[in-house]
Design an enzyme around this catalytic site. Structure first.
Site, PDB file in Angstrom:
ATOM      1  N   LYS A  45       0.838  -1.200   0.000  1.00 42.53           N
ATOM      2  CA  LYS A  45       0.000   0.000   0.000  1.00 42.53           C
ATOM      3  C   LYS A  45       0.878   1.258   0.000  1.00 42.53           C
ATOM      4  O   LYS A  45       2.040   1.218   0.390  1.00 42.53           O
ATOM      5  CB  LYS A  45      -0.856   0.024   1.276  1.00 42.53           C
ATOM      6  CG  LYS A  45      -1.999  -0.965   1.293  1.00 42.53           C
ATOM      7  CD  LYS A  45      -2.856  -0.755   2.525  1.00 42.53           C
ATOM      8  CE  LYS A  45      -3.985  -1.765   2.607  1.00 42.53           C
ATOM      9  NZ  LYS A  45      -4.944  -1.674   1.497  1.00 42.53           N
ATOM     10  N   ARG A  48     -10.386 -11.377   1.494  1.00 42.69           N
ATOM     11  CA  ARG A  48     -11.265 -12.383   0.877  1.00 42.69           C
ATOM     12  C   ARG A  48     -10.617 -13.753   0.873  1.00 42.69           C
ATOM     13  O   ARG A  48     -11.284 -14.777   0.926  1.00 42.69           O
ATOM     14  CB  ARG A  48     -11.671 -11.925  -0.531  1.00 42.69           C
ATOM     15  CG  ARG A  48     -10.527 -11.795  -1.482  1.00 42.69           C
ATOM     16  CD  ARG A  48     -10.870 -10.955  -2.703  1.00 42.69           C
ATOM     17  NE  ARG A  48     -10.877  -9.517  -2.418  1.00 42.69           N
ATOM     18  CZ  ARG A  48     -11.109  -8.584  -3.332  1.00 42.69           C
ATOM     19  NH1 ARG A  48     -11.357  -8.925  -4.584  1.00 42.69           N
ATOM     20  NH2 ARG A  48     -11.102  -7.303  -2.987  1.00 42.69           N
TER      21      ARG A  48
HETATM   22  N1  BES Z   1      -8.338  -3.653   4.089  1.00 40.24           N
HETATM   23  C1  BES Z   1      -8.388  -3.266   2.739  1.00 40.24           C
HETATM   24  C2  BES Z   1      -9.660  -2.511   2.379  1.00 40.24           C
HETATM   25  C3  BES Z   1      -9.927  -1.189   3.026  1.00 40.24           C
HETATM   26  C4  BES Z   1      -9.186  -0.086   2.687  1.00 40.24           C
HETATM   27  C5  BES Z   1     -10.969  -1.061   3.913  1.00 40.24           C
HETATM   28  C6  BES Z   1      -9.468   1.145   3.255  1.00 40.24           C
HETATM   29  C7  BES Z   1     -11.260   0.152   4.473  1.00 40.24           C
HETATM   30  C8  BES Z   1     -10.490   1.252   4.149  1.00 40.24           C
HETATM   31  C9  BES Z   1      -8.310  -4.469   1.827  1.00 40.24           C
HETATM   32  O1  BES Z   1      -7.551  -5.534   2.278  1.00 40.24           O
HETATM   33  C10 BES Z   1      -7.694  -4.002   0.552  1.00 40.24           C
HETATM   34  O2  BES Z   1      -6.554  -3.655   0.576  1.00 40.24           O
HETATM   35  N2  BES Z   1      -8.465  -4.012  -0.522  1.00 40.24           N
HETATM   36  C11 BES Z   1      -8.013  -3.539  -1.785  1.00 40.24           C
HETATM   37  C12 BES Z   1      -8.442  -4.542  -2.810  1.00 40.24           C
HETATM   38  C13 BES Z   1      -7.818  -4.309  -4.170  1.00 40.24           C
HETATM   39  C14 BES Z   1      -6.381  -4.712  -4.142  1.00 40.24           C
HETATM   40  C15 BES Z   1      -8.587  -5.135  -5.171  1.00 40.24           C
HETATM   41  C16 BES Z   1      -8.657  -2.187  -2.053  1.00 40.24           C
HETATM   42  O3  BES Z   1      -9.813  -2.015  -1.704  1.00 40.24           O
HETATM   43  O4  BES Z   1      -7.977  -1.318  -2.576  1.00 40.24           O
HETATM   44 MN    MN Z   2      -5.487  -5.381   1.736  1.00 39.98          MN
END
Ligand code: BES
Ligand code: MN
Ligand code: ZN
Length: 459
Positions: free
Chosen positions: A238, A312
């Protein structure tokens, strides 16, 4: 009794009067000229959150007026709990559901996270009549909400998978029930490959926490929680701003712990199972890679197109395990996608279900509890976007469109046929102070689901 309330009404008790505009005008008619003048000079017109403190001739505070605006916003009681000076306050012009929401908001607003920084104690107490029949329910909700917030607010250095285990152990100690954990390499032997794969790069061993409680004869409800204690994104790392809040990525786990608390403290006739997939999504030499293919517990192979879609993955094995028992109701909670936040903002929980009746009831409960969610569709045609050239399914779509929906469709693959399933994609945090909650960890959809469970499985 929670210490923001009191049953004792002393002679110095201060009236707390909540008004919308017409109610204020009605009330003023019967007041003496001094009060009318004070209210006018303070410019108090019952706008949302507006307050007027009225003192008597001796200089004692006797009345607090608070505005609810045209929308009758009872959540202003939350701000009052934090802002009013020491004293016993009696909410005098409330009735029925109004009192529940006023008392609830007061309790929600009273929360502070003080584990790492001292803060001024809140000394305003709200009078609750001894006869208030809903106190048990209110207390269960508030205890659970505080617990959820504390778990989320605790930073990752003090909230790793073993700490989540401890939180579940605490429940077992208080209410009975049995905790089983499958930790580290045992996850491979027990066939939880996704939890192991996502969590193995951390110094804090990944685990499945499995808690059972209740009478065998009662209908089974299984709650599944995403317990990512920190989400760095894995190798598809991230950004700094994306990573900053990610101690909250165990928010789903916190929610199922909070719900379990409510179910057990109210003694609902439920055979409860709680499954928490607890990991840290870390980076290390043995971290899983983009492109890896995992054969899941269910036997479906998953191509990892992004290691940041870890939630997921770890939920898939837990949902598969939960489904083997064919529970009456299977609910999962997860801070699963940024896309749900883009679509719905921070406060509204994204909600998916295969069951239209359940959806309708959840919307009713959400309104009733002022705990907002919105159903999103499990739109079948998008499932094709998850088709992989090298495995049965990919963990993310490459276009990025409809991210909350495709994440839910991914989960659906692991839920047994015919099971009433609900998936809650939640923020689990406030990004700014609100009347009922400060910036930081927050329970979302918890009260709506608790109310649903109480209606469907009355004690
Ligand atoms: N934990 C995050 C999602 C999230 C981000 C929830 C900010 C609440 C606030 C999750 O694990 C994630 O990183 N999801 C990615 C998925 C993408 C790589 C398809 C996302 O949402 O960017
Ligand atoms: Mn994630
Ligand atoms: Zn995550």
């Amino acid at each position: 009794m929670l210490n923001c309330y009191t049953h004792q009404k002393n002679q110095n008790a201060i009236s707390l009067l909540a008004f919308n505009r017409p109610q204020l005008n009605d009330w003023l008619v019967s007041q003496d000229q001094t009060i009318k003048n004070m209210v006018a000079s303070l410019g108090f017109v019952a706008d949302v959150g507006q307050t007027a403190l009225l003192f008597d001739k001796e200089g004692s505070l006797t009345k607090v007026l608070v505005g609810m605006g045209d929308e009758n916003d009872l959540s202003v009681f939350g701000t009052m709990a934090r802002q009013l000076p020491e004293g016993v306050y009696v909410a005098e012009n409330l009735s029925g559901t109004d009192s529940y929401h006023a008392y609830l908001s007061w309790g929600l607003g009273n929360y502070q996270f003080t584990a790492y920084k001292k803060s001024k104690p809140l000394l305003a107490k709200l009078y609750l009549p001894e006869s208030y029949a809903q106190y048990g329910y209110l207390k269960a909700i508030l205890d659970a909400t505080y617990l959820v917030r504390d778990l989320i607010n605790t930073p990752a250095n003090d909230m790793m998978p073993s700490d989540l285990t401890e939180a579940v152990m605490n429940l077992a100690e208080k209410f009975g029930g049995k905790v089983e954990t499958t930790i580290g390499d045992d996850l491979l032997a027990a066939n939880y490959p996704t939890i192991h794969t996502v969590g193995r790069a951390s110094h804090h061993a990944p685990r499945l926490i499995d808690f059972r409680w209740g009478n065998e004869a009662h209908p089974k409800v299984t709650l599944v929680g995403k317990g990512v204690c920190f989400d760095s994104g894995g190798l598809d790392l991230k950004t700094a701003s994306g990573m900053l809040g990610m101690k909250k990525d165990m928010g789903g786990a916190a929610h199922v712990i909070g719900l379990a608390y409510i179910i057990m403290s109210l003694g609902l006739p439920i055979r409860l199972r709680v499954l928490i997939s607890a990991v840290e999504n870390a980076v290390s030499g043995n971290a899983y890679h983009p492109g890896d293919i995992i054969v899941t517990r269910k036997g479906l192979s998953v191509e990892v197109t992004n290691t940041d879609a870890e939630g997921r993955l770890i939920l898939s094995d837990a949902l598969c395990e939960a489904s083997t028992e064919h529970p009456e109701l299977l609910l999962d909670f997860a801070t699963l996608t940024g896309a749900a936040r883009v679509g719905l903002g921070t406060d509204l929980g994204g909600f998916f279900t295969t069951d239209d009746d359940f959806a309708q009831k959840m919307h009713e409960m959400s309104e009733r509890e002022h705990d907002y969610l919105w159903r999103l569709p499990l739109h079948k045609p998008y499932r094709r976007d998850l088709d992989s050239k090298v495995a049965d399914i990919m963990n993310t779509v490459l276009t990025g469109y409809g991210g909350a929906i495709t994440a839910a469709l991914f989960l659906k693959e692991f839920v047994g046929e015919g099971i009433c399933w609900g998936h809650f994609d939640i923020m689990a945090a406030n990004v700014k102070n609100t009347s009922t909650g400060l910036e930081g960890g927050e329970a979302h959809t918890l009260r709506a689901v608790a109310r649903y469970l109480c209606e469907r499985f009355p004690a």
